[in-house]
Every structure is written in structure tokens, then in C-alpha cells.
Design a protein around this motif. Structure first.
Motif, short mmCIF file in Angstrom:
data_model
loop_
_atom_site.label_atom_id
_atom_site.label_comp_id
_atom_site.label_asym_id
_atom_site.label_seq_id
_atom_site.Cartn_x
_atom_site.Cartn_y
_atom_site.Cartn_z
N GLU A 1 5.14 -14.14 -4.81
CA GLU A 1 4.02 -14.45 -3.92
C GLU A 1 4.60 -14.68 -2.52
OE1 GLU A 1 1.31 -14.35 -2.01
OE2 GLU A 1 0.39 -14.35 -3.97
N PRO A 2 4.73 -13.60 -1.75
CA PRO A 2 5.39 -13.68 -0.44
C PRO A 2 4.60 -14.46 0.60
CG PRO A 2 4.46 -11.51 -0.75
CD PRO A 2 4.29 -12.25 -2.06
N ARG A 3 3.34 -14.78 0.30
CA ARG A 3 2.52 -15.49 1.28
C ARG A 3 2.65 -17.01 1.17
NH1 ARG A 3 -3.00 -12.91 -0.30
NH2 ARG A 3 -1.96 -13.14 -2.31
N PHE A 4 3.45 -17.51 0.21
CA PHE A 4 3.54 -18.95 0.01
C PHE A 4 4.95 -19.36 -0.38
CE2 PHE A 4 3.03 -22.94 -2.35
CZ PHE A 4 2.22 -23.65 -1.48
N ARG A 5 5.44 -20.43 0.22
CA ARG A 5 6.73 -21.00 -0.13
C ARG A 5 6.54 -22.48 -0.43
NH1 ARG A 5 7.75 -17.36 -1.58
NH2 ARG A 5 8.87 -15.60 -0.79
N ILE A 6 7.05 -22.92 -1.56
CA ILE A 6 6.94 -24.32 -1.96
C ILE A 6 7.96 -25.14 -1.19
CG2 ILE A 6 7.27 -25.95 -3.85
CD1 ILE A 6 6.22 -23.82 -5.73
N ILE A 7 7.49 -26.25 -0.63
CA ILE A 7 8.36 -27.19 0.07
C ILE A 7 8.61 -28.40 -0.83
CG2 ILE A 7 8.58 -28.74 2.06
CD1 ILE A 7 8.73 -25.75 2.74
N GLN A 8 7.54 -28.88 -1.46
CA GLN A 8 7.63 -30.09 -2.26
C GLN A 8 6.60 -30.03 -3.39
OE1 GLN A 8 7.81 -33.78 0.02
NE2 GLN A 8 6.01 -34.46 -1.09
N MET A 9 6.96 -30.60 -4.52
CA MET A 9 6.06 -30.61 -5.67
C MET A 9 6.16 -31.98 -6.34
SD MET A 9 5.95 -27.77 -8.63
CE MET A 9 6.51 -28.47 -10.16
N ALA A 10 5.03 -32.54 -6.74
CA ALA A 10 5.03 -33.85 -7.38
C ALA A 10 4.06 -33.86 -8.56
CB ALA A 10 4.65 -34.93 -6.39
N LEU A 11 4.46 -34.50 -9.63
CA LEU A 11 3.59 -34.69 -10.78
C LEU A 11 2.63 -35.82 -10.44
CD1 LEU A 11 2.93 -34.09 -13.79
CD2 LEU A 11 4.58 -35.88 -14.36
N SER A 12 1.34 -35.51 -10.37
CA SER A 12 0.38 -36.55 -10.00
C SER A 12 -0.35 -37.12 -11.21
CB SER A 12 -0.64 -36.01 -8.99
OG SER A 12 -1.36 -34.93 -9.54
N ASP A 13 -0.37 -36.39 -12.33
CA ASP A 13 -1.04 -36.91 -13.53
C ASP A 13 -0.48 -36.21 -14.77
OD1 ASP A 13 -2.91 -38.43 -15.00
OD2 ASP A 13 -4.30 -36.74 -15.03
N MET A 14 -0.29 -36.97 -15.83
CA MET A 14 0.17 -36.42 -17.11
C MET A 14 -0.47 -37.25 -18.22
SD MET A 14 2.09 -34.18 -18.64
CE MET A 14 3.78 -33.70 -18.58
N THR A 15 -1.10 -36.57 -19.16
CA THR A 15 -1.73 -37.28 -20.27
C THR A 15 -0.95 -37.06 -21.56
OG1 THR A 15 -3.14 -35.43 -20.94
CG2 THR A 15 -4.00 -36.89 -19.21
N ASP A 16 -1.21 -37.90 -22.55
CA ASP A 16 -0.55 -37.75 -23.84
C ASP A 16 -0.94 -36.45 -24.54
OD1 ASP A 16 0.76 -40.13 -23.56
OD2 ASP A 16 -0.76 -41.30 -24.63
N GLU A 17 -2.08 -35.88 -24.17
CA GLU A 17 -2.53 -34.62 -24.77
C GLU A 17 -1.80 -33.42 -24.18
OE1 GLU A 17 -4.96 -36.76 -23.32
OE2 GLU A 17 -5.16 -37.79 -25.23
N GLY A 18 -1.00 -33.65 -23.16
CA GLY A 18 -0.23 -32.56 -22.57
C GLY A 18 -0.86 -31.96 -21.33
N ASN A 19 -1.94 -32.55 -20.83
CA ASN A 19 -2.54 -32.07 -19.59
C ASN A 19 -1.72 -32.61 -18.42
OD1 ASN A 19 -4.57 -30.94 -21.14
ND2 ASN A 19 -5.88 -32.73 -20.95
N ALA A 20 -1.42 -31.75 -17.47
CA ALA A 20 -0.60 -32.16 -16.33
C ALA A 20 -1.19 -31.62 -15.04
CB ALA A 20 0.82 -31.63 -16.50
#
Length: 137
Positions: free
Chosen positions: A79-98
Motif C-alpha cells: 500500500e504505497p499511499r500509507f506508511r505506519i509511524i506508530q501502532m498501539a493496542l487500544s482494546d483486547m477482549t478474552d474472546e480474541g477481539n482486538a
């Protein structure tokens, strides 16, 4: 560059098109496309795993690896139109939803190899019920 929204069928442009593209990349199993074995990500193989610190780390690695991968045959990023600078986990459930919040740089003409115009962009990748969705926030 414009494409079609996969859910509504309407014309999709700009950053919304980028997030749909990111969702397609992340939702496609790496190696599953016959003529493009290096397209996709490891995320579909991770969504059924039990929630653990190791799984979270693998998610952290899988997202930028897939989005910012350089394809040596095409000499361009997935995806040449986007570069990731930073990523953070904001939510995670016991069911595996993230939910991962992503900060990056959006290049409107990056698909043309023109990186002269850059804009800050924020998005979210949600993994829920074994479905991966990318969206602009």
C-alpha cells in the motif's frame, strides 16, 4: 485513484480507499493468491489463536509487515499511499477481539511514486469474530 466500496458499491476515493485496501491486504492470507504469493498478511492465521502476549506481539509485527512490504518484482509497496509511524493496542477482549490504533502518513499520490505531498492520518484495525476491518478515524 478510485475504486468501488465493497459493501455499498459506491465510488471510493482518497483515504477511505486506502483503508479498504489495508483491510483487504490484512484479511488475505499470505501465500493464498496464486499469481501474487507475497500479497497478504499473517493476520488471518493469527485470529483463531488464544489471546496471549505472544499473539499480541505477532499482531504488532504482522500489520506493518503486510502494509509496508516491498514487492521486489513490482518495486513498490503493498500500500504505497500509507506508511505506519506508530501502532498501539487500544482494546483486547478474552474472546480474541482486538483493536489497534494506527498513526501514519498518507501520500495521496504514493501509488504514482510521488511522495511530495504527505498528510497525517489515523486509522483503526479491528479484529472481531475472525474478520479484519480497517477504517479511517
Amino acid at each position: 485513484m478510485a475504486t468501488v466500496n465493497l459493501t455499498t458499491g459506491e465510488k471510493l476515493e482518497g483515504i477511505d480507499d486506502v483503508w479498504q485496501s489495508i483491510a483487504i491486504i490484512l484479511g488475505t492470507t499470505l501465500g493464498s493468491l496464486v499469481m501474487a504469493r507475497d500479497f497478504g498478511s499473517k493476520m488471518p492465521r493469527l485470529v483463531d489463536r488464544a489471546v496471549s502476549q505472544v499473539t499480541v506481539i505477532e499482531f504488532y509485527a504482522a500489520v506493518p509487515e503486510a502494509i509496508n512490504r516491498i514487492n521486489p518484482e513490482a518495486l513498490m509497496a503493498e500500500e504505497p499511499r500509507f506508511r505506519i509511524i506508530q501502532m498501539a493496542l487500544s482494546d483486547m477482549t478474552d474472546e480474541g477481539n482486538a483493536t489497534f490504533d494506527i498513526d501514519g502518513i498518507y501520500y495521496p499520490r504514493g501509488h504514482l511514486g510521488d511522495y511530495s505531498e504527505a498528510r497525517d492520518a489515523q486509522g483503526r484495525v479491528v479484529v472481531s469474530n475472525n474478520v479484519i476491518v480497517g477504517s479511517y478515524i
